[in-house]
Write a protein that holds these residues in place. Sequence first.
Motif, mmCIF file in Angstrom:
data_model
loop_
_atom_site.group_PDB
_atom_site.id
_atom_site.type_symbol
_atom_site.label_atom_id
_atom_site.label_comp_id
_atom_site.label_asym_id
_atom_site.label_seq_id
_atom_site.Cartn_x
_atom_site.Cartn_y
_atom_site.Cartn_z
ATOM 1 N N GLY A 1 36.049 -99.337 33.506
ATOM 2 C CA GLY A 1 35.155 -98.206 33.299
ATOM 3 C C GLY A 1 35.823 -97.018 32.654
ATOM 4 O O GLY A 1 35.149 -96.129 32.137
ATOM 5 N N ASN B 1 24.840 -91.977 28.236
ATOM 6 C CA ASN B 1 24.689 -91.736 29.666
ATOM 7 C C ASN B 1 25.131 -90.313 29.970
ATOM 8 O O ASN B 1 26.301 -90.060 30.261
ATOM 9 C CB ASN B 1 25.524 -92.738 30.463
ATOM 10 C CG ASN B 1 25.186 -92.722 31.941
ATOM 11 O OD1 ASN B 1 24.813 -91.695 32.492
ATOM 12 N ND2 ASN B 1 25.320 -93.858 32.580
ATOM 13 N N GLN C 1 34.229 -107.203 34.865
ATOM 14 C CA GLN C 1 33.052 -106.505 34.339
ATOM 15 C C GLN C 1 32.130 -105.912 35.400
ATOM 16 O O GLN C 1 31.658 -104.772 35.238
ATOM 17 C CB GLN C 1 32.262 -107.448 33.425
ATOM 18 C CG GLN C 1 31.134 -106.748 32.683
ATOM 19 C CD GLN C 1 30.445 -107.680 31.700
ATOM 20 O OE1 GLN C 1 30.722 -108.883 31.662
ATOM 21 N NE2 GLN C 1 29.560 -107.144 30.891
ATOM 22 N N PRO D 1 31.110 -100.077 36.230
ATOM 23 C CA PRO D 1 30.309 -98.866 36.455
ATOM 24 C C PRO D 1 30.847 -97.954 37.555
ATOM 25 O O PRO D 1 30.427 -96.792 37.655
ATOM 26 C CB PRO D 1 28.926 -99.432 36.845
ATOM 27 C CG PRO D 1 28.906 -100.823 36.307
ATOM 28 C CD PRO D 1 30.313 -101.306 36.422
ATOM 29 N N TYR D 2 31.751 -98.463 38.388
ATOM 30 C CA TYR D 2 32.208 -97.692 39.547
ATOM 31 C C TYR D 2 33.636 -97.196 39.413
ATOM 32 O O TYR D 2 34.158 -96.561 40.326
ATOM 33 C CB TYR D 2 32.086 -98.556 40.812
ATOM 34 C CG TYR D 2 30.756 -99.247 40.937
ATOM 35 C CD1 TYR D 2 29.606 -98.529 41.268
ATOM 36 C CD2 TYR D 2 30.628 -100.611 40.684
ATOM 37 C CE1 TYR D 2 28.380 -99.163 41.364
ATOM 38 C CE2 TYR D 2 29.394 -101.250 40.778
ATOM 39 C CZ TYR D 2 28.282 -100.528 41.119
ATOM 40 O OH TYR D 2 27.063 -101.152 41.217
ATOM 41 N N MET E 1 26.885 -89.784 33.513
ATOM 42 C CA MET E 1 28.272 -90.214 33.665
ATOM 43 C C MET E 1 29.212 -89.423 32.760
ATOM 44 O O MET E 1 30.378 -89.220 33.096
ATOM 45 C CB MET E 1 28.392 -91.710 33.349
ATOM 46 C CG MET E 1 27.677 -92.603 34.329
ATOM 47 S SD MET E 1 28.359 -92.518 35.999
ATOM 48 C CE MET E 1 29.919 -93.361 35.756
#
Length: 270
Positions: free
Chosen positions: A196, A91, A216, A220-221, A94
Amino acid sequence: MSFADTRRSDREERRISPVFWVLLATMGTAGWALWSGFGSTGFGVFLFVVAGWMVSLSLHEYAHARTALHGGDITIGAKGYLTLNPFKYANALMSFVLPVVFVVLGGIGLPGGAVFIERHRIQGRLKHSLISAAGPLVNLVFALALLIPVGSGWLDQLPGTVEIGAEQVGALPAALGFLGLLQLTAAILNLLPVPGLDGYGVIEPWLSPQARRAVQPFAPYGMLAVFVVLWQSQVNHWFFARIYDVLDLFGINTVFYAQLGSYLFRFWSH
Protein backbone atom coordinates in the motif's frame (compact mmCIF):
# COMPACT_ATOMS: atom_id res chain seq x y z
CA MET A 1 -10.12 15.71 -34.19
CA SER A 2 -7.85 18.29 -35.82
CA PHE A 3 -4.26 18.99 -34.83
CA ALA A 4 -5.36 22.27 -33.21
CA ASP A 5 -8.03 20.47 -31.21
CA THR A 6 -5.44 17.94 -30.06
CA ARG A 7 -3.05 20.69 -28.95
CA ARG A 8 -5.89 22.47 -27.10
CA SER A 9 -6.86 19.25 -25.36
CA ASP A 10 -3.25 18.65 -24.29
CA ARG A 11 -3.01 22.16 -22.84
CA GLU A 12 -6.24 21.71 -20.90
CA GLU A 13 -5.05 18.39 -19.49
CA ARG A 14 -1.85 20.03 -18.23
CA ARG A 15 -3.28 23.36 -17.07
CA ILE A 16 -2.67 23.90 -13.36
CA SER A 17 -5.90 23.79 -11.40
CA PRO A 18 -7.23 26.90 -9.58
CA VAL A 19 -7.47 24.69 -6.48
CA PHE A 20 -3.70 24.29 -6.45
CA TRP A 21 -3.22 28.03 -6.93
CA VAL A 22 -5.51 28.64 -3.94
CA LEU A 23 -3.41 26.27 -1.82
CA LEU A 24 -0.22 28.07 -2.89
CA ALA A 25 -1.81 31.46 -2.17
CA THR A 26 -2.92 30.29 1.27
CA MET A 27 0.55 29.00 2.04
CA GLY A 28 2.14 32.23 0.80
CA THR A 29 -0.27 34.46 2.72
CA ALA A 30 0.25 32.51 5.93
CA GLY A 31 4.01 32.64 5.38
CA TRP A 32 3.87 36.42 4.92
CA ALA A 33 1.82 36.77 8.13
CA LEU A 34 4.39 34.73 10.06
CA TRP A 35 7.27 36.66 8.50
CA SER A 36 5.72 40.05 9.40
CA GLY A 37 4.24 39.09 12.77
CA PHE A 38 0.67 39.74 11.64
CA GLY A 39 -2.21 37.95 13.39
CA SER A 40 -2.17 34.84 15.55
CA THR A 41 1.14 32.99 15.38
CA GLY A 42 -0.36 29.59 16.22
CA PHE A 43 -3.13 29.84 13.64
CA GLY A 44 -0.65 31.17 11.08
CA VAL A 45 1.63 28.15 11.59
CA PHE A 46 -1.37 25.81 11.38
CA LEU A 47 -2.57 27.38 8.12
CA PHE A 48 0.92 27.46 6.60
CA VAL A 49 1.67 23.83 7.46
CA VAL A 50 -1.70 22.42 6.36
CA ALA A 51 -1.64 24.36 3.07
CA GLY A 52 2.01 23.41 2.51
CA TRP A 53 1.27 19.78 3.30
CA MET A 54 -1.57 19.77 0.76
CA VAL A 55 0.72 21.35 -1.83
CA SER A 56 3.32 18.65 -1.22
CA LEU A 57 0.68 15.91 -1.48
CA SER A 58 -0.42 17.29 -4.85
CA LEU A 59 3.18 17.41 -6.06
CA HIS A 60 3.74 13.88 -4.72
CA GLU A 61 0.86 12.52 -6.79
CA TYR A 62 1.84 14.65 -9.79
CA ALA A 63 5.30 13.07 -9.73
CA HIS A 64 3.76 9.59 -9.87
CA ALA A 65 1.52 10.65 -12.75
CA ARG A 66 4.19 12.45 -14.75
CA THR A 67 6.60 9.54 -14.45
CA ALA A 68 3.85 7.14 -15.51
CA LEU A 69 3.08 9.33 -18.53
CA HIS A 70 6.69 9.18 -19.68
CA GLY A 71 6.71 5.47 -18.87
CA GLY A 72 3.93 4.75 -21.35
CA ASP A 73 0.53 5.40 -19.71
CA ILE A 74 -0.91 7.96 -22.12
CA THR A 75 -4.26 8.04 -20.26
CA ILE A 76 -2.81 10.03 -17.34
CA GLY A 77 -3.65 13.45 -18.81
CA ALA A 78 -7.28 12.65 -19.54
CA LYS A 79 -7.79 11.68 -15.88
CA GLY A 80 -6.76 15.15 -14.73
CA TYR A 81 -3.68 13.98 -12.84
CA LEU A 82 -1.42 16.59 -14.46
CA THR A 83 -3.46 19.56 -13.23
CA LEU A 84 -2.29 19.30 -9.58
CA ASN A 85 -5.96 19.30 -8.56
CA PRO A 86 -6.31 17.20 -5.38
CA PHE A 87 -9.96 16.48 -6.21
CA LYS A 88 -8.95 14.65 -9.38
CA TYR A 89 -7.13 11.87 -7.62
CA ALA A 90 -8.67 8.45 -7.26
CA ASN A 91 -9.09 8.35 -3.50
CA ALA A 92 -9.32 11.73 -1.80
CA LEU A 93 -9.88 10.09 1.61
CA MET A 94 -6.66 8.05 1.51
CA SER A 95 -4.55 10.69 -0.23
CA PHE A 96 -5.61 13.91 1.44
CA VAL A 97 -8.10 13.57 4.29
CA LEU A 98 -6.29 10.85 6.26
CA PRO A 99 -2.78 12.33 5.75
CA VAL A 100 -4.01 15.68 7.12
CA VAL A 101 -5.66 13.87 10.06
CA PHE A 102 -2.38 12.02 10.73
CA VAL A 103 -0.55 15.36 10.85
CA VAL A 104 -3.09 16.91 13.22
CA LEU A 105 -3.26 13.90 15.54
CA GLY A 106 0.34 12.77 15.63
CA GLY A 107 2.54 15.12 13.65
CA ILE A 108 3.28 12.25 11.24
CA GLY A 109 3.73 12.91 7.53
CA LEU A 110 2.38 9.93 5.65
CA PRO A 111 0.96 10.41 2.14
CA GLY A 112 -1.21 7.73 0.58
CA GLY A 113 -1.32 6.57 -3.02
CA ALA A 114 -4.14 7.84 -5.19
CA VAL A 115 -3.08 7.93 -8.84
CA PHE A 116 -4.69 5.14 -10.84
CA ILE A 117 -2.05 4.01 -13.32
CA GLU A 118 -2.79 1.58 -16.12
CA ARG A 119 0.23 -0.57 -15.43
CA HIS A 120 -0.33 -2.85 -18.43
CA ARG A 121 0.65 0.06 -20.69
CA ILE A 122 4.09 0.31 -19.05
CA GLN A 123 6.81 -2.07 -20.13
CA GLY A 124 9.80 -2.88 -17.94
CA ARG A 125 10.11 -3.47 -14.23
CA LEU A 126 12.47 -0.54 -13.73
CA LYS A 127 9.86 1.90 -15.06
CA HIS A 128 7.29 0.57 -12.60
CA SER A 129 9.76 1.01 -9.74
CA LEU A 130 10.61 4.56 -10.79
CA ILE A 131 6.93 5.50 -10.91
CA SER A 132 6.51 4.39 -7.29
CA ALA A 133 9.73 6.08 -6.16
CA ALA A 134 8.90 9.44 -7.78
CA GLY A 135 6.46 10.57 -5.07
CA PRO A 136 8.74 10.07 -2.03
CA LEU A 137 11.61 11.71 -3.92
CA VAL A 138 9.47 14.84 -4.26
CA ASN A 139 8.94 14.85 -0.48
CA LEU A 140 12.71 14.53 0.00
CA VAL A 141 13.44 17.47 -2.31
CA PHE A 142 10.71 19.49 -0.56
CA ALA A 143 12.32 18.68 2.81
CA LEU A 144 15.73 19.88 1.61
CA ALA A 145 14.25 23.13 0.26
CA LEU A 146 12.59 23.84 3.62
CA LEU A 147 15.27 22.68 6.05
CA ILE A 148 18.44 24.09 4.46
CA PRO A 149 17.39 27.76 4.97
CA VAL A 150 16.28 26.97 8.54
CA GLY A 151 19.43 25.09 9.49
CA SER A 152 21.68 27.67 7.84
CA GLY A 153 20.23 30.46 9.98
CA TRP A 154 19.19 32.55 6.98
CA LEU A 155 15.79 33.28 8.55
CA ASP A 156 16.80 33.95 12.15
CA GLN A 157 16.46 37.74 11.96
CA LEU A 158 12.93 38.02 10.56
CA PRO A 159 10.55 40.50 12.25
CA GLY A 160 7.80 37.97 13.10
CA THR A 161 8.76 36.27 16.37
CA VAL A 162 7.32 34.25 19.23
CA GLU A 163 8.51 34.62 22.82
CA ILE A 164 10.26 31.54 24.25
CA GLY A 165 11.38 32.25 27.78
CA ALA A 166 13.38 35.45 27.60
CA GLU A 167 14.16 35.11 23.89
CA GLN A 168 12.32 36.04 20.70
CA VAL A 169 12.36 33.24 18.12
CA GLY A 170 11.31 33.42 14.47
CA ALA A 171 7.82 32.07 13.76
CA LEU A 172 8.39 31.40 10.05
CA PRO A 173 11.50 29.23 10.61
CA ALA A 174 9.45 27.23 13.13
CA ALA A 175 6.71 26.63 10.55
CA LEU A 176 9.27 25.72 7.88
CA GLY A 177 11.06 23.39 10.29
CA PHE A 178 7.89 21.50 11.20
CA LEU A 179 6.75 21.26 7.57
CA GLY A 180 10.24 20.06 6.65
CA LEU A 181 10.04 17.41 9.37
CA LEU A 182 6.73 16.21 7.89
CA GLN A 183 8.30 15.97 4.44
CA LEU A 184 11.19 13.98 5.84
CA THR A 185 8.90 11.54 7.67
CA ALA A 186 6.76 11.23 4.52
CA ALA A 187 9.78 10.31 2.40
CA ILE A 188 11.14 7.78 4.89
CA LEU A 189 7.85 6.14 5.88
CA ASN A 190 6.51 5.95 2.35
CA LEU A 191 9.64 4.13 1.21
CA LEU A 192 9.04 1.32 3.69
CA PRO A 193 8.36 -1.97 1.84
CA VAL A 194 4.83 -2.13 3.27
CA PRO A 195 1.92 -3.10 0.98
CA GLY A 196 0.00 0.00 0.00
CA LEU A 197 3.00 2.31 0.33
CA ASP A 198 5.35 3.41 -2.42
CA GLY A 199 8.25 1.44 -0.99
CA TYR A 200 6.38 -1.76 -1.71
CA GLY A 201 5.56 -0.42 -5.18
CA VAL A 202 9.29 -0.08 -5.82
CA ILE A 203 10.01 -3.74 -5.08
CA GLU A 204 6.71 -5.25 -6.25
CA PRO A 205 7.69 -5.58 -9.95
CA TRP A 206 10.64 -7.73 -8.91
CA LEU A 207 8.56 -10.19 -6.85
CA SER A 208 7.11 -13.42 -8.16
CA PRO A 209 3.44 -13.45 -9.25
CA GLN A 210 2.66 -15.78 -6.32
CA ALA A 211 4.17 -13.35 -3.79
CA ARG A 212 2.27 -10.41 -5.29
CA ARG A 213 -1.04 -12.27 -5.14
CA ALA A 214 -0.42 -13.25 -1.52
CA VAL A 215 0.32 -9.66 -0.47
CA GLN A 216 -2.39 -7.90 -2.51
CA PRO A 217 -5.27 -8.27 0.03
CA PHE A 218 -3.26 -6.35 2.64
CA ALA A 219 -2.46 -3.34 0.45
CA PRO A 220 -5.51 -1.20 1.45
CA TYR A 221 -4.47 -1.34 5.12
CA GLY A 222 -0.74 -0.66 4.87
CA MET A 223 -0.87 3.06 5.58
CA LEU A 224 -3.22 2.65 8.54
CA ALA A 225 -1.05 -0.16 9.92
CA VAL A 226 2.05 2.06 9.85
CA PHE A 227 0.18 4.85 11.64
CA VAL A 228 -1.10 2.45 14.31
CA VAL A 229 2.41 1.11 14.91
CA LEU A 230 3.80 4.65 15.16
CA TRP A 231 1.06 5.50 17.64
CA GLN A 232 2.77 3.17 20.12
CA SER A 233 4.91 5.33 22.38
CA GLN A 234 8.12 3.28 22.24
CA VAL A 235 8.11 3.00 18.45
CA ASN A 236 7.15 6.65 18.13
CA HIS A 237 9.97 7.83 20.39
CA TRP A 238 12.53 5.66 18.60
CA PHE A 239 11.38 6.78 15.15
CA PHE A 240 11.39 10.51 15.93
CA ALA A 241 14.76 10.20 17.67
CA ARG A 242 16.12 8.95 14.34
CA ILE A 243 14.33 11.75 12.48
CA TYR A 244 15.89 14.31 14.81
CA ASP A 245 19.29 12.73 14.15
CA VAL A 246 18.75 13.48 10.46
CA LEU A 247 17.54 17.01 11.22
CA ASP A 248 20.74 17.64 13.18
CA LEU A 249 22.62 17.30 9.91
CA PHE A 250 20.98 20.49 8.62
CA GLY A 251 22.14 22.69 11.49
CA ILE A 252 22.17 23.06 15.23
CA ASN A 253 18.80 24.85 15.49
CA THR A 254 16.80 22.68 13.08
CA VAL A 255 15.42 20.26 15.69
CA PHE A 256 14.51 23.17 17.96
CA TYR A 257 12.61 24.95 15.20
CA ALA A 258 10.82 21.76 14.13
CA GLN A 259 9.70 21.05 17.70
CA LEU A 260 8.63 24.66 18.20
CA GLY A 261 6.68 24.55 14.94
CA SER A 262 4.94 21.36 16.08
CA TYR A 263 4.01 23.05 19.36
CA LEU A 264 2.68 26.20 17.65
CA PHE A 265 0.81 24.10 15.08
CA ARG A 266 -1.43 22.72 17.88
CA PHE A 267 -2.55 26.20 18.89
CA TRP A 268 -5.85 24.86 20.25
CA SER A 269 -4.11 22.89 23.00
CA HIS A 270 -2.38 25.82 24.73
